[in-house]
Design a protein around this motif. Structure first.
Motif, PDB file in Angstrom:
ATOM      1  N   HIS A  95       1.002  -1.120   0.194  1.00 29.52           N
ATOM      2  CA  HIS A  95       0.304   0.049  -0.061  1.00 29.52           C
ATOM      3  C   HIS A  95       0.678   1.454  -0.115  1.00 29.52           C
ATOM      4  O   HIS A  95       1.817   1.246   0.543  1.00 29.52           O
ATOM      5  N   CYS A  96       0.127   2.194  -0.977  1.00 26.73           N
ATOM      6  CA  CYS A  96       0.973   3.565  -0.731  1.00 26.73           C
ATOM      7  C   CYS A  96       0.196   4.343   0.322  1.00 26.73           C
ATOM      8  O   CYS A  96      -1.058   4.224   0.556  1.00 26.73           O
ATOM      9  N   ALA A  97       1.093   5.217   0.884  1.00 27.74           N
ATOM     10  CA  ALA A  97       0.283   6.267   2.318  1.00 27.74           C
ATOM     11  C   ALA A  97       0.768   7.559   1.945  1.00 27.74           C
ATOM     12  O   ALA A  97       1.876   6.717   1.790  1.00 27.74           O
ATOM     13  N   ALA A  98      -0.105   8.114   2.424  1.00 30.18           N
ATOM     14  CA  ALA A  98       0.011   9.541   2.563  1.00 30.18           C
ATOM     15  C   ALA A  98       0.377  10.455   3.981  1.00 30.18           C
ATOM     16  O   ALA A  98      -1.349  10.468   4.627  1.00 30.18           O
ATOM     17  N   ALA A  99       1.673  11.864   3.865  1.00 29.21           N
ATOM     18  CA  ALA A  99       1.049  11.988   5.495  1.00 29.21           C
ATOM     19  C   ALA A  99       0.686  13.269   5.178  1.00 29.21           C
ATOM     20  O   ALA A  99       2.070  13.759   4.810  1.00 29.21           O
ATOM     21  N   SER A 100      -0.199  13.895   6.537  1.00 25.47           N
ATOM     22  CA  SER A 100       0.335  15.503   6.316  1.00 25.47           C
ATOM     23  C   SER A 100       1.439  16.019   6.989  1.00 25.47           C
ATOM     24  O   SER A 100       1.410  16.741   6.763  1.00 25.47           O
ATOM     25  N   ALA A 101       1.486  15.621   7.686  1.00 30.86           N
ATOM     26  CA  ALA A 101       3.229  15.690   8.520  1.00 30.86           C
ATOM     27  C   ALA A 101       4.083  15.215   7.235  1.00 30.86           C
ATOM     28  O   ALA A 101       4.222  14.432   6.815  1.00 30.86           O
TER      29      ALA A 101
END
Length: 124
Positions: A95-101
């Motif tokens: 899975h790819c994932a995105a972090a707001s930080a």
């Protein structure tokens, strides 16, 4: 909201290479740190690699260090994971994932958005 779509998974043999891609949409891609997380059957999700917003900093799980390379192309809203020297134990849904930080996230808990995943199967 950030939408993430992975591609590039497949069935390969041990020792082969594979490149995963993740295309983002919905928000400004370069505002987010990105990562790859994998989940093998019957196991919990496992951090694989992370990259900060600019691509200048990366982090890897010990199990993939030296074999996998994470990179990003902000002008194309795309994240990559180049995998080499694949082993049967790398078999998982990635899975790819995105972090707001926008900084590197070294655990699975720092991510706000997730893709559906792409299957990687490595035969021995």
């Amino acid at each position: 909201q950030v939408q993430l779509v992975e591609s590039g998974g497949g069935l390969v043999e041990a020792g082969d290479s594979l490149r995963l891609s993740c295309t983002a949409s919905g928000r400004t891609f370069s505002n987010y740190a990105m990562g790859w997380v994998r989940q093998a059957p019957g196991k919990e999700r496992e951090f694989v690699a992370s990259i900060n917003w600019s691509g200048g900093y990366t982090a890897y799980a010990d199990s993939v260090k030296g074999r996998f390379t994470i990179s990003r192309y902000n002008t194309k809203d795309t994240l990559y994971l180049q995998m080499g020297g694949l082993k049967p134990e790398d078999t998982a849904v990635y899975h790819c994932a995105a972090a707001s930080a926008a900084r590197v996230q070294r655990t699975i808990f720092g991510y706000d958005y997730w893709g559906q995943g792409t299957q990687v199967t490595v035969s021995s």
